[in-house]
Design a protein around this motif. Structure first.
Motif, short mmCIF file in Angstrom:
data_model
loop_
_atom_site.label_atom_id
_atom_site.label_comp_id
_atom_site.label_asym_id
_atom_site.label_seq_id
_atom_site.Cartn_x
_atom_site.Cartn_y
_atom_site.Cartn_z
N ALA A 49 0.85 -1.19 0.00
CA ALA A 49 0.00 0.00 0.00
C ALA A 49 0.88 1.24 0.00
O ALA A 49 2.00 1.22 0.52
CB ALA A 49 -0.93 0.02 1.22
N THR A 50 0.35 2.31 -0.60
CA THR A 50 1.04 3.59 -0.57
C THR A 50 0.07 4.70 -0.22
O THR A 50 -1.15 4.56 -0.42
CB THR A 50 1.70 3.93 -1.92
N TYR A 59 -3.61 0.23 -3.11
CA TYR A 59 -3.41 -1.07 -2.46
C TYR A 59 -3.22 -2.16 -3.51
O TYR A 59 -3.83 -2.12 -4.59
CB TYR A 59 -4.62 -1.45 -1.60
N VAL A 60 -2.44 -3.16 -3.15
CA VAL A 60 -2.40 -4.36 -3.97
C VAL A 60 -3.74 -5.08 -3.80
O VAL A 60 -4.36 -5.03 -2.72
CB VAL A 60 -1.21 -5.26 -3.55
N ASP A 61 -4.19 -5.75 -4.85
CA ASP A 61 -5.53 -6.34 -4.83
C ASP A 61 -5.73 -7.31 -3.67
O ASP A 61 -6.81 -7.40 -3.08
CB ASP A 61 -5.82 -7.06 -6.14
N SER A 62 -4.69 -8.04 -3.32
CA SER A 62 -4.83 -9.10 -2.31
C SER A 62 -5.12 -8.58 -0.90
O SER A 62 -5.53 -9.36 -0.04
CB SER A 62 -3.56 -9.96 -2.28
N THR A 68 -5.53 -1.10 5.79
CA THR A 68 -5.72 0.33 5.63
C THR A 68 -4.43 1.06 5.94
O THR A 68 -3.86 0.88 7.04
CB THR A 68 -6.83 0.86 6.54
N ILE A 69 -3.96 1.88 5.00
CA ILE A 69 -2.79 2.71 5.24
C ILE A 69 -3.26 4.10 5.62
O ILE A 69 -4.24 4.62 5.06
CB ILE A 69 -1.86 2.74 4.00
#
Length: 115
Positions: A49-50, A59-62, A68-69
């Motif tokens: 996540a960024t 987020y990456v899909d997984s 939550t970032i």
């Protein structure tokens, strides 16, 4: 030298939660894009996540819907709230700060999801 200090890793059962924290230098944090990456044994490091300085997130899909970032500019800290953890989330998690295209990495914190 830029130092990122990570904390919050550990051992948790499947379905559990953890919150990772990463403290960064005050002089850089508010203007930087912050990210969390992870590397499992035998695998390449991947983006989790960024969050940008304007608080746009990715987020990456997984992990969508589970992680939550967030960031607290007053504390110069970025967080990764991880819920409903799965064994496949087991990895070393790294904090990354990017400013003016220069990347800086934390030392990593181990997250292990196992019963």
């Amino acid at each position: 030298q830029v130092q990122l200090v990570e904390s919050g890793g550990g051992l948790v059962q499947p379905g559990g939660s953890l919150r990772l924290s990463c403290a960064a230098p005050e002089s850089l944090f508010s203007r930087a894009t912050m990210g969390w990456y992870r590397q499992a044994p035998g695998k390449q490091r991947e983006l989790v996540a960024t969050i940008t300085s304007g608080r746009a997130t990715n987020y990456v899909d997984s992990v969508k819907g589970r992680f939550t970032i967030s960031r607290d500019n007053a504390k110069n800290t970025v967080y990764l709230q991880m819920n409903n953890l799965k064994p496949e989330d087991t990895a070393v998690y790294y904090c990354k700060l990017v400013l003016n295209q220069w990347p800086y990495w934390g030392q990593g914190t181990q997250v292990t999801v196992s019963s």
